[in-house]
Design an enzyme around this catalytic site. Sequence first.
Site, PDB file in Angstrom:
ATOM      1  CG  PHE A 138      50.141  48.876 -79.557  1.00  0.00           C
ATOM      2  CD1 PHE A 138      51.272  48.377 -80.204  1.00  0.00           C
ATOM      3  CD2 PHE A 138      48.958  48.156 -79.663  1.00  0.00           C
ATOM      4  CE1 PHE A 138      51.209  47.191 -80.940  1.00  0.00           C
ATOM      5  CE2 PHE A 138      48.891  46.986 -80.390  1.00  0.00           C
ATOM      6  CZ  PHE A 138      50.022  46.499 -81.034  1.00  0.00           C
ATOM      7  CE  LYS A 153      43.962  57.176 -73.972  1.00  0.00           C
ATOM      8  NZ  LYS A 153      44.876  55.993 -74.048  1.00  0.00           N
ATOM      9  CD  GLU A 205      46.321  52.019 -72.598  1.00  0.00           C
ATOM     10  OE1 GLU A 205      46.343  52.826 -73.545  1.00  0.00           O
ATOM     11  OE2 GLU A 205      45.397  51.219 -72.402  1.00  0.00           O
ATOM     12  CB  SER A 256      40.592  47.258 -81.252  1.00  0.00           C
ATOM     13  OG  SER A 256      39.991  47.821 -80.103  1.00  0.00           O
ATOM     14  CB  CYS A 314      45.371  48.965 -89.392  1.00  0.00           C
ATOM     15  SG  CYS A 314      45.867  50.390 -90.354  1.00  0.00           S
ATOM     16  CD  GLU A 368      43.048  44.045 -86.475  1.00  0.00           C
ATOM     17  OE1 GLU A 368      42.428  44.389 -85.443  1.00  0.00           O
ATOM     18  OE2 GLU A 368      43.630  44.856 -87.213  1.00  0.00           O
TER      19      GLU A 368
HETATM   20  P1  NAD Z   1      42.854  49.599 -78.683  1.00  0.00           P
HETATM   21  O1  NAD Z   1      41.499  49.767 -79.262  1.00  0.00           O
HETATM   22  O2  NAD Z   1      43.046  48.595 -77.612  1.00  0.00           O
HETATM   23  O3  NAD Z   1      43.358  50.989 -78.040  1.00  0.00           O
HETATM   24  C1  NAD Z   1      43.305  52.184 -78.789  1.00  0.00           C
HETATM   25  C2  NAD Z   1      43.093  53.349 -77.831  1.00  0.00           C
HETATM   26  O4  NAD Z   1      41.816  53.213 -77.187  1.00  0.00           O
HETATM   27  C3  NAD Z   1      44.146  53.446 -76.739  1.00  0.00           C
HETATM   28  O5  NAD Z   1      44.491  54.806 -76.563  1.00  0.00           O
HETATM   29  C4  NAD Z   1      43.431  52.886 -75.518  1.00  0.00           C
HETATM   30  O6  NAD Z   1      43.864  53.469 -74.303  1.00  0.00           O
HETATM   31  C5  NAD Z   1      41.977  53.236 -75.768  1.00  0.00           C
HETATM   32  N1  NAD Z   1      41.059  52.244 -75.194  1.00  0.00           N
HETATM   33  C6  NAD Z   1      41.296  50.906 -75.000  1.00  0.00           C
HETATM   34  N2  NAD Z   1      40.203  50.307 -74.481  1.00  0.00           N
HETATM   35  C7  NAD Z   1      39.260  51.267 -74.360  1.00  0.00           C
HETATM   36  C8  NAD Z   1      37.906  51.249 -73.897  1.00  0.00           C
HETATM   37  N3  NAD Z   1      37.315  50.138 -73.452  1.00  0.00           N
HETATM   38  N4  NAD Z   1      37.219  52.406 -73.912  1.00  0.00           N
HETATM   39  C9  NAD Z   1      37.793  53.554 -74.346  1.00  0.00           C
HETATM   40  N5  NAD Z   1      39.083  53.625 -74.803  1.00  0.00           N
HETATM   41  C10 NAD Z   1      39.799  52.499 -74.800  1.00  0.00           C
HETATM   42  O7  NAD Z   1      43.835  49.355 -79.916  1.00  0.00           O
HETATM   43  P2  NAD Z   1      45.385  48.967 -79.889  1.00  0.00           P
HETATM   44  O8  NAD Z   1      45.526  47.559 -79.476  1.00  0.00           O
HETATM   45  O9  NAD Z   1      46.174  50.007 -79.190  1.00  0.00           O
HETATM   46  O10 NAD Z   1      45.746  49.092 -81.457  1.00  0.00           O
HETATM   47  C11 NAD Z   1      45.592  48.060 -82.376  1.00  0.00           C
HETATM   48  C12 NAD Z   1      44.321  48.207 -83.174  1.00  0.00           C
HETATM   49  O11 NAD Z   1      44.323  49.434 -83.885  1.00  0.00           O
HETATM   50  C13 NAD Z   1      44.175  47.136 -84.256  1.00  0.00           C
HETATM   51  O12 NAD Z   1      42.837  46.696 -84.277  1.00  0.00           O
HETATM   52  C14 NAD Z   1      44.520  47.867 -85.539  1.00  0.00           C
HETATM   53  O13 NAD Z   1      43.966  47.335 -86.719  1.00  0.00           O
HETATM   54  C15 NAD Z   1      43.974  49.221 -85.253  1.00  0.00           C
HETATM   55  N6  NAD Z   1      44.571  50.242 -86.105  1.00  0.00           N
HETATM   56  C16 NAD Z   1      43.803  50.774 -87.089  1.00  0.00           C
HETATM   57  C17 NAD Z   1      44.340  51.708 -87.955  1.00  0.00           C
HETATM   58  C18 NAD Z   1      43.507  52.321 -89.032  1.00  0.00           C
HETATM   59  O14 NAD Z   1      43.882  53.367 -89.537  1.00  0.00           O
HETATM   60  N7  NAD Z   1      42.401  51.724 -89.405  1.00  0.00           N
HETATM   61  C19 NAD Z   1      45.679  52.104 -87.808  1.00  0.00           C
HETATM   62  C20 NAD Z   1      46.441  51.536 -86.785  1.00  0.00           C
HETATM   63  C21 NAD Z   1      45.860  50.606 -85.920  1.00  0.00           C
END
Ligand code: NAD
Length: 466
Positions: free
Chosen positions: A150, A174, A177, A227, A282, A382
Amino acid sequence: MTKKVAMFIDGESIISESNQWLDVTDPASQEAICQVPMATEAEMERAIASAKKAFETWKDVPVTKRARMMLQYQHLLKKHHDELAEILAEETGKNFEDAKGDVWRGIEVAEHAANMPSMMMGETVENVANKVDTYSLIQPLGVCAGITPFNFPAMIPLWMFPMAVVCGNTFVLKPSEQDPNTPMRLAELFYEAGFPRDVLQVVHGGKDQVNQILNHDDIEAISFVGSVPVGEHIYKTGTDNLKRVQAFAGAKNHMVVMPDANKNQVINNIAGSACGAAGQRCMAISVAVLVGETKDWIPQIKEKMAEMKPGHWKNPESFYGPLISPQAKARVEALIAQGEKEGATLELDGRGLEVEGFPNGNWLGPSLFTNVTTDMEIYKTEIFGPVLCIMTADTLEEAIELINNNPYGNGTSLFTSSGAAARKFQHDIKVGQVGINIPIPVPLPFFSFTGWKVGWTCAPSATSTC
Ligand code: NAD
């Protein structure tokens, strides 16, 4: 009635037949913005099949033609920069400058992607054996997929599909959401730039839709950003299914401050990089390691952090916006409570902060802990909010050891005026992206984004140089 977000499947804009829809709300007010579907299995299947079919012709479109479309896309993104930033600010709550920055970092990728012809040059060795020459070609893989978080709804989708598509792949995106409108507008502009509509499919969903991608025989490569637990699941399942996967995940970034650093620069940079974008980056600095007498700078750091006021994105005075959801806010508040319980000193408590005119926003003021130890949850997890942990060290070596023992390795920085200390730090530190006198060392697109350890796993893919 609340707007229903469409999907772009097989060249059409469709409203899902799903009976599962999530509300997307303005994080500054909780007012409904739209509803996003969890795509049905059949819709996902149709998107992947259409991308597979499109690949058969798209791969043969000359790379120069694909690059020219990318130039047009870059032009359209720039033309619609403010409009995209407004959509983004409304659904994420980011202040307008941050929203524009999110879009701009994506535009830079489209710019880079337009240079693809020279990056796709293969290699040749003449006469490897008697009158035998050998050459290698760079060829597209097929259908690639992107799963995005997000917190950067423009930049991160743009990290992925422009690079993949300009190489001759087709793509299924994808997006998160939680903020689907920005990526949808990015896709509309992509089609407007001249790319065939079936080259990029945009579907919506969560866990089930992602699992369908991970287990689908026709997906060749996957890019994920999000994450740690989800990243691990995606990497393990995707590679078990023999797909190429790159997964960039969570972070705990330390900034080390040496006594010879410029004090004002340090204080401004610590506060800005801990609170900017409400700490939902991040690459945010979430731990400051004060070496030697710099521990005496804590009162000024506290004072500077207290000046960082959150507010609505339309207010130019807002240093940062709300957290993305009430759940995210509750999670960060629970971690703050746990930090107190575990014995850290809460110097600044951002809980309970109110923003005039927006009583229902997911606001959290800057929060600062001192006396933090490595066994505390606020150090191990985090936090992803405007919360800074301050630790101390006697020497640079001690600070380096602390960071190297931390399981995360996305980014780190050192503030010093010593070239020798800078050289030692960048050489000895086990973190992928290192800033010297720069708090957030994010590379431009012609370099890889390359964290280490937890939070970064990679099997070479068509969409990256890793
Ligand atoms: P998230 O992991 O909750 O969601 C990321 C994506 O995965 C979304 O599209 C979501 O729909 C999908 N998803 C969620 N749960 C899932 C599951 N159980 N199985 C399969 N897919 C699933 O992450 P978020 O809260 O949207 O974003 C924040 C996280 O992203 C933080 O941990 C941040 O550090 C990380 N991030 C990392 C970088 C990087 O380059 N390292 C950059 C930006 C954000």
